[in-house]
Design a protein around this motif. Structure first.
Motif, PDB file in Angstrom:
ATOM      1  N   GLY A 392      12.153   0.968   6.597  1.00  0.00           N
ATOM      2  CA  GLY A 392      11.514   2.113   7.249  1.00  0.00           C
ATOM      3  C   GLY A 392      10.178   2.489   6.651  1.00  0.00           C
ATOM      4  N   GLY A 393       9.468   1.510   6.088  1.00  0.00           N
ATOM      5  CA  GLY A 393       8.167   1.792   5.490  1.00  0.00           C
ATOM      6  C   GLY A 393       8.247   2.332   4.081  1.00  0.00           C
ATOM      7  N   ASN A 394       9.457   2.470   3.535  1.00  0.00           N
ATOM      8  CA  ASN A 394       9.627   2.975   2.178  1.00  0.00           C
ATOM      9  C   ASN A 394       9.374   1.839   1.188  1.00  0.00           C
ATOM     10  N   LYS A 395       8.278   1.951   0.445  1.00  0.00           N
ATOM     11  CA  LYS A 395       7.890   0.867  -0.465  1.00  0.00           C
ATOM     12  C   LYS A 395       8.876   0.713  -1.617  1.00  0.00           C
ATOM     13  N   LEU A 396       9.507   1.802  -2.056  1.00  0.00           N
ATOM     14  CA  LEU A 396      10.501   1.711  -3.119  1.00  0.00           C
ATOM     15  C   LEU A 396      11.648   0.814  -2.702  1.00  0.00           C
TER      16      LEU A 396
END
Length: 473
Positions: A392-396
């Motif tokens: 979902g676009g969460n780089k972590l």
């Protein structure tokens, strides 16, 4: 136009393969050359595990920093710095083996080179993951994610052959000088991959959470110090116990403060987090370190051990590509493939329990390795592809698989070392110590299987509760 896109895809595939493969080649080359380094540093072969630990430790720290440092704007700069640093560190090892300075200087240079080299080269894997996220096609992302996952077992397949047939001819020092050129080859591809593209999300840069990041890095450093102390001084030494207490205390503090460290509005997909937890647990019993060590103690020939590792790596590569192909064609098979992979890992782990009852060269040694390697290839492919697809676009979350694989491997090595040393301190013989490790590995796979089954039953229960039939009842 089609030829242009084909060439671009080929370049990106090579970039991804090198990104997750160079580090593995370096690590495996060190593991295979432990006898050479033991002689060069005037230490026992067992003590050379410290070199592997500092290399892995540097990599873990780099992968912890990667989500906060790497973006589309910083990718080129980080690639340049990390590639040159990795090349310098590998070259320093080779030059030191040629110059042959005093023993103290040898130890300092070799240990520092592997620590800094492991730190630098570890950035390549998340850089490769970032390049995959640039693609606008789910099919291409799935294919290149499979390539990224396969890079590690491919490296494990070719590195022993490189050491055996190249380092043996040219010398270990020259081999590491040659290895220093590989990060520069990776660097040559960077301008072709990161060609100035930016994402909308890069326009607004979120602040770096320095407090949790600092505490986390401190926890990793404490863990590395603890593991090194365990190897050098033993798990019962005052220093090891003190470092362990500090690490556990800091870990407890991090758990108590976890809610304060997640930025408001940050979406952490529960499925991806669950799968990463399962992957971490499965990394613990699948390092292969103690199976190989037992076969050495069991007086198996070097040919048996090398062939076993080769068959295992080939099995893992085949499983990765087969699983990737199945997922690209039928994404709905993800759950079934995950369950099958865990069962394969369980079968391979259970087989190791019977090692002490076997002769010198039996099919069980090969079959157990092939089965467990296939299971690890499948489970890694399934989980990494699912995490990449659901980040979902969460780089972590997007960059987490590389960290989980590396840190899980190191934690697994340390946990099994603690089990091994504890059994020996209890007065039992070495064979019983190895067998206890094998039972511990089975237990870890059973924990992962329990989590998977529990999640599956929970999902079935929720679907049943939401169905019209359940409402009528």
């Amino acid at each position: 136009m089609k030829q242009f896109f084909a060439i671009q895809t080929l370049i990106l595939g090579l970039f991804v393969l090198l990104g997750n493969g160079i580090r593995s080649i370096g690590t495996m080359s060190l593991s295979v050359s432990q006898g050479e380094f033991a002689s060069f540093l005037d230490i026992s072969v067992e003590k050379t595990d410290v070199l592997v630990e500092v290399l892995l430790g540097g990599a873990v720290i780099a992968l912890a920093l990667a989500p906060f440092m790497i973006s589309f704007r910083t990718a080129r700069r980080i690639a340049v710095v990390s590639a040159f640093l990795a090349a310098i560190c590998y070259a320093a090892v080779g030059i030191t083996m040629h110059v042959d300075p005093s023993l103290d200087l040898r130890e300092i240079i070799v240990i520092a080179s592997f620590a800094l080299g492991g730190f630098a080269v570890a950035f390549f894997a998340p850089l490769a993951q970032l390049s995959i996220s640039m693609l606008d096609s789910d099919r291409k992302r799935a294919i290149l994610t499979t390539v990224w996952t396969a890079a590690q077992p491919i490296a494990f397949l070719i590195a022993p052959q490189l050491v055996r047939y190249v380092a043996l001819d040219i010398g270990t020092g020259n081999y590491f000088l040659m290895l220093a050129a590989m990060p520069l080859v990776f660097l040559l591809l960077v301008p072709l991959v990161f060609d100035g593209r930016e994402r909308d999300g890069e326009a607004v840069r979120s602040p770096v959470p320095w407090k949790p990041l600092t505490v986390f890095i401190l926890a990793v450093l404490l863990f590395e110090a603890w593991t090194t102390s365990n190897s050098l001084a033993g798990i019962g030494s005052i220093l090891s116990l003190a470092l362990m207490a500090g690490f556990l205390a800091l870990g407890a503090y991090m758990l108590s403060q976890r809610r304060q460290w997640i930025p408001s509005g940050t979406a952490l997909p529960s499925t991806a987090i669950f799968l990463l937890i399962v992957l971490f647990i499965l990394e613990l019993p699948t390092t292969g370190l103690y199976e190989s060590a037992y076969l050495v103690r069991h007086l198996c020939s070097a040919e048996v051990i090398t062939n076993r590792a080769t068959f295992g790596a080939a099995s893992q590569v085949a499983a990765v590509f087969l699983t990737g192909a199945l997922l690209a064609r039928w994404p709905g098979l993800r759950g079934s493939l995950l369950g099958l992979s865990i069962l394969l890992l369980l079968a391979g782990a259970v087989a190791t329990v019977f090692y002490p009852a076997q002769g010198i060269d039996v099919p069980l040694f090969y079959m157990s390795k092939v089965i467990s390697a296939a299971g690890m290839g499948m489970v890694t492919t399934v989980i990494v592809s699912a995490v990449v697809a659901s980040n979902g676009g969460n780089k972590l979350v997007m960059l987490a698989p590389a960290f989980v694989i590396m840190f899980g491997t190191e934690v697994g090595i340390e946990v099994m070392e603690i089990v091994f040393q504890t059994v020996k301190l209890a007065g039992l013989d070495e064979t019983m110590a190895y067998q206890t490790v094998f039972f511990a590995q089975v237990a870890a796979v059973l924990v992962a299987l329990g989590l998977f089954v529990g999640r599956l039953l929970l999902g079935l229960t929720r679907r049943a509760a939401a169905s019209p039939a359940a409402v009528r009842v």
